[in-house]
Motif scaffolding. Structure first.
Motif, mmCIF file in Angstrom:
data_model
loop_
_atom_site.group_PDB
_atom_site.id
_atom_site.type_symbol
_atom_site.label_atom_id
_atom_site.label_comp_id
_atom_site.label_asym_id
_atom_site.label_seq_id
_atom_site.Cartn_x
_atom_site.Cartn_y
_atom_site.Cartn_z
ATOM 1 N N PHE A 168 -4.155 -11.860 -23.694
ATOM 2 C CA PHE A 168 -5.462 -12.505 -23.575
ATOM 3 C C PHE A 168 -5.419 -13.628 -22.534
ATOM 4 O O PHE A 168 -4.470 -14.429 -22.506
ATOM 5 C CB PHE A 168 -5.890 -13.065 -24.930
ATOM 6 C CG PHE A 168 -6.052 -12.012 -25.983
ATOM 7 C CD1 PHE A 168 -7.136 -11.148 -25.948
ATOM 8 C CD2 PHE A 168 -5.106 -11.862 -26.989
ATOM 9 C CE1 PHE A 168 -7.281 -10.158 -26.906
ATOM 10 C CE2 PHE A 168 -5.243 -10.873 -27.952
ATOM 11 C CZ PHE A 168 -6.332 -10.019 -27.905
ATOM 12 N N PRO A 169 -6.446 -13.714 -21.697
ATOM 13 C CA PRO A 169 -6.496 -14.748 -20.649
ATOM 14 C C PRO A 169 -6.990 -16.082 -21.224
ATOM 15 O O PRO A 169 -8.101 -16.535 -20.930
ATOM 16 C CB PRO A 169 -7.469 -14.157 -19.631
ATOM 17 C CG PRO A 169 -8.412 -13.327 -20.455
ATOM 18 C CD PRO A 169 -7.580 -12.764 -21.576
ATOM 19 N N THR A 170 -6.159 -16.702 -22.046
ATOM 20 C CA THR A 170 -6.570 -17.930 -22.744
ATOM 21 C C THR A 170 -6.495 -19.163 -21.849
ATOM 22 O O THR A 170 -7.016 -20.214 -22.205
ATOM 23 C CB THR A 170 -5.676 -18.156 -23.970
ATOM 24 O OG1 THR A 170 -4.308 -18.174 -23.559
ATOM 25 C CG2 THR A 170 -5.882 -17.049 -24.997
ATOM 26 N N ASP A 171 -5.855 -19.034 -20.683
ATOM 27 C CA ASP A 171 -5.638 -20.196 -19.812
ATOM 28 C C ASP A 171 -6.712 -20.287 -18.721
ATOM 29 O O ASP A 171 -6.410 -20.470 -17.547
ATOM 30 C CB ASP A 171 -4.236 -20.152 -19.201
ATOM 31 C CG ASP A 171 -3.935 -18.804 -18.560
ATOM 32 O OD1 ASP A 171 -4.775 -17.883 -18.681
ATOM 33 O OD2 ASP A 171 -2.874 -18.669 -17.930
ATOM 34 N N HIS A 172 -7.954 -20.090 -19.155
ATOM 35 C CA HIS A 172 -9.108 -20.216 -18.244
ATOM 36 C C HIS A 172 -9.042 -19.222 -17.096
ATOM 37 O O HIS A 172 -9.498 -19.517 -15.982
ATOM 38 C CB HIS A 172 -9.232 -21.652 -17.722
ATOM 39 C CG HIS A 172 -9.694 -22.614 -18.763
ATOM 40 N ND1 HIS A 172 -10.678 -23.537 -18.548
ATOM 41 C CD2 HIS A 172 -9.323 -22.787 -20.061
ATOM 42 C CE1 HIS A 172 -10.882 -24.238 -19.659
ATOM 43 N NE2 HIS A 172 -10.058 -23.797 -20.593
ATOM 44 N N ARG A 173 -8.538 -18.048 -17.372
ATOM 45 C CA ARG A 173 -8.563 -16.968 -16.386
ATOM 46 C C ARG A 173 -9.611 -15.954 -16.833
ATOM 47 O O ARG A 173 -10.062 -15.959 -17.978
ATOM 48 C CB ARG A 173 -7.184 -16.346 -16.239
ATOM 49 C CG ARG A 173 -6.160 -17.333 -15.713
ATOM 50 C CD ARG A 173 -4.751 -16.803 -15.803
ATOM 51 N NE ARG A 173 -4.172 -16.600 -14.484
ATOM 52 C CZ ARG A 173 -2.911 -16.260 -14.266
ATOM 53 N NH1 ARG A 173 -2.091 -16.058 -15.294
ATOM 54 N NH2 ARG A 173 -2.451 -16.097 -13.051
#
Length: 577
Positions: A404-409
């Protein structure tokens, strides 16, 4: 279940089973028992809130079917989740109404099952709700059925994908998946969602369609059909079932037993009832009653390959509404309060069909494959698509996707769905225990043509995404970053990725197929009657001799509607004798 005698007993409260029960109940003199192994879905939030769909899996609301190791898919075992609740997979699916083309049903060559027949029956189920921006094919919809559907408002990323598709020779036909006439182009897939709530087949026997002559027995697994021998041969006279508490119950049918447990469950019930390949039955200690070699064979599906791209700017995908910061909590709160937002619909965007003749011409495998006149190596006419494409509007898909792109991606996914796969699988019993799942072996990609066409499809849509003027400058690279598929330029580069990631599109069918009397593998005739047993039919997607080139939700409704017409007509004829 105080009264254990019914006119019709329906074994399976899934999509087709609920439709059939609801329609047969329109005859108030008929008493109907609908048996469902899972719970009632009325109070299951993750059914009605579309965004909660995957929470129904790996639990009591999932049949938890897992394939045998797939030798042509890197030996992987593939999860084939199916809805185990009232409404069946209509309560856990992607809500998509993609019917295929009319030629798909004409190819069955069975009386009463043409494309026009199926279109009429699919229309009968639905009530279509338009939106101001959508230009539908009004004649290809129904307006007074229990199933409510509407178009989906595209996220910005989907509008851009649509522009690239149009630029790359996939012209826009807005409502193309309802018309059954277009094999190449892109369009909007209607959804079984209305006012933020999923509509399911359970609505045919609940809410405003609840009738006193239908008894719904949930949390009960059908063991077998009771088959009695009389002067006129074998006849289905009832069923044996086991409740969640372990109680064994017998119910009796005055007229018919209808098996409607899906592509995996229906053959399993027939096999436990002594109907199927003689040698297989004897192997698990079941006495054969009718040697039907086709039961559990001809297992079909639409293999699908997913791949994802990182997008270089915010505001295009919906990832921030679920994966970033407090996005999930805010979106859930919005749904609870107003039934709107990302959880009120399914985050799939624009859809497309295409033919791949030009790309495959000259390939030795494609050129040497046997074919009928006027058809390609997959058995399709020029009016039938080879593959389907669609995009996701955020990261997500099958539960194995966990990066999951949890780092603001921000991530957009593309899916390639293979139609008319040549590989055939099987469903067999592991034992005679009804609480034990059958052995499911899909044989994904076992036929080299399947791998060829699926990899070509992946290459084609990848080319559209990476060279289309609306999308090419958005793509930072493949997602997750360890991938490099955005740089693939040949089918050979795609092959390892496809084998490693191919999965089910959740469209199994064909395991109790209809067919002509001359077909020894046909389990049913065109009236859905099991060969060799009176008073017994099968009604679900397992009856399909070949899958439609689309998704199976709409045909499942159509099969239920068509079965009700057939059974009602037979009942009228019998009453005149």
């Amino acid at each position: 279940m105080a009264d254990k005698y019914y006119d019709y007993i329906i074994c399976g409260g899934g999509t087709s089973g609920c439709v059939l029960a609801g329609r047969l109940a329109e005859n108030i003199d008929a008493r109907i028992l609908l048996i469902e192994a899972g719970p009632d879905s009325a109070d299951l939030e993750n059914v009605h809130m579309v965004g909660g769909w995957s929470n129904n899996f790996d639990s009591e609301t999932d049949w938890n079917i897992v394939t045998e190791p797939q030798s042509s898919a890197d030996g992987r075992q593939i999860k084939c989740s199916r809805g185990r609740l009232l409404g069946g997979s209509s309560g856990v699916n992607g809500t998509l109404c993609i019917r295929g083309v009319k030629q798909d049903f004409d190819d069955w060559k069975l009386d009463g099952w043409t494309g026009e027949d199926m279109w009429r029956c699919m229309n009968k189920s639905e009530t279509f709700h338009n939106k101001p921006w959508f230009n539908p094919s009004f004649k290809d919809h129904g307006y007074d059925g229990p199933l409510h559907l509407e178009p989906h408002d595209l996220a910005p990323i989907s509008e851009l994908v649509k522009q690239s598709m149009i630029e790359k020779s996939l012209p826009l036909h807005e409502d193309m998946f309802a018309t059954g006439e277009t094999s190449t182009g892109c369009g909007h897939a209607l959804r079984t969602v209305y006012e933020g709530i999923r509509t399911t087949a359970a609505d045919f026997v609940s809410k405003g369609y609840r009738r006193d002559n239908v008894t719904i027995q949930t949390d009960a697994t059908v063991d077998k059909v009771i088959i009695s021998e009389g002067s006129n041969g074998l006849r289905a006279t009832g069923v044996e079932m086991i409740t969640k508490s372990g109680e064994k119950i017998t119910a009796h049918a005055r007229k018919e037993v209808i098996v409607s447990a899906g592509a995996y469950g229906s053959p399993a019930i027939l096999l436990r009832s002594g109907l199927g390949p003689k040698e297989e039955l004897e192997k698990v200690g079941i006495t054969p009653k009718v040697n039907l070699p086709g039961v559990g064979k001809n297992l079909l599906d639409h293999p699908v390959c997913w791949f994802f791209y990182e997008v270089d700017r915010p505001g295009l995908t919906l990832d921030h509404l679920v994966h970033h910061d407090q996005g999930f909590a805010s979106s859930y709160k919005l749904y609870k309060e107003k039934k709107t937002g990302v959880f009120s619909t399914f985050p799939f965007g624009i859809f497309a069909y295409t033919r791949l003749d030009k790309q495959l011409n000259g390939d030795p495998l494609w050129e040497k494959a046997p074919r009928w006149e006027g058809r390609d190596a997959m058995g399709l006419t020029p009016s039938q698509p080879n593959v389907e494409f669609f995009n996701t509007e955020m990261y997500g898909g099958p539960k194995q996707w966990v990066d999951f792109p949890t780092d603001h991606r921000y991530v957009v996914g593309m899916c390639t769905v293979l139609f008319s796969a040549r590989s055939r699988g099987s469903v067999t019993l592991r034992s005679s225990n009804p609480l034990e799942n059958p052995i499911v072996d899909h044989q994904y990609l076992a036929d080299p043509l399947d791998l060829l066409v699926l990899t070509q499809g992946c290459q084609t849509i990848n080319n559209i995404m990476t060279t289309g003027s609306a999308t090419k400058d958005l793509i930072k690279g493949s997602w997750p970053p360890r991938r490099s598929h955005h740089q693939y330029t040949s089918r050979k580069e795609w092959e390892p990725y496809v084998k490693e990631t191919v999965t089910t599109c959740y469209h199994p069918g064909g395991t109790c197929k209809m067919g002509q009397i001359t077909d020894p593998m046909a389990v049913l005739d065109e009236q859905l009657r099991v060969r060799g047993v009176k008073g017994l039919r099968v009604v679900d997607v397992s009856v399909m001799p070949e899958l439609n080139n689309g998704h199976t939700q709409s045909p499942a409704y159509g099969i239920g509607e068509r079965a009700a017409e057939i059974i009602k007509e037979d009942s009228k004829k019998a009453s005149k004798l």
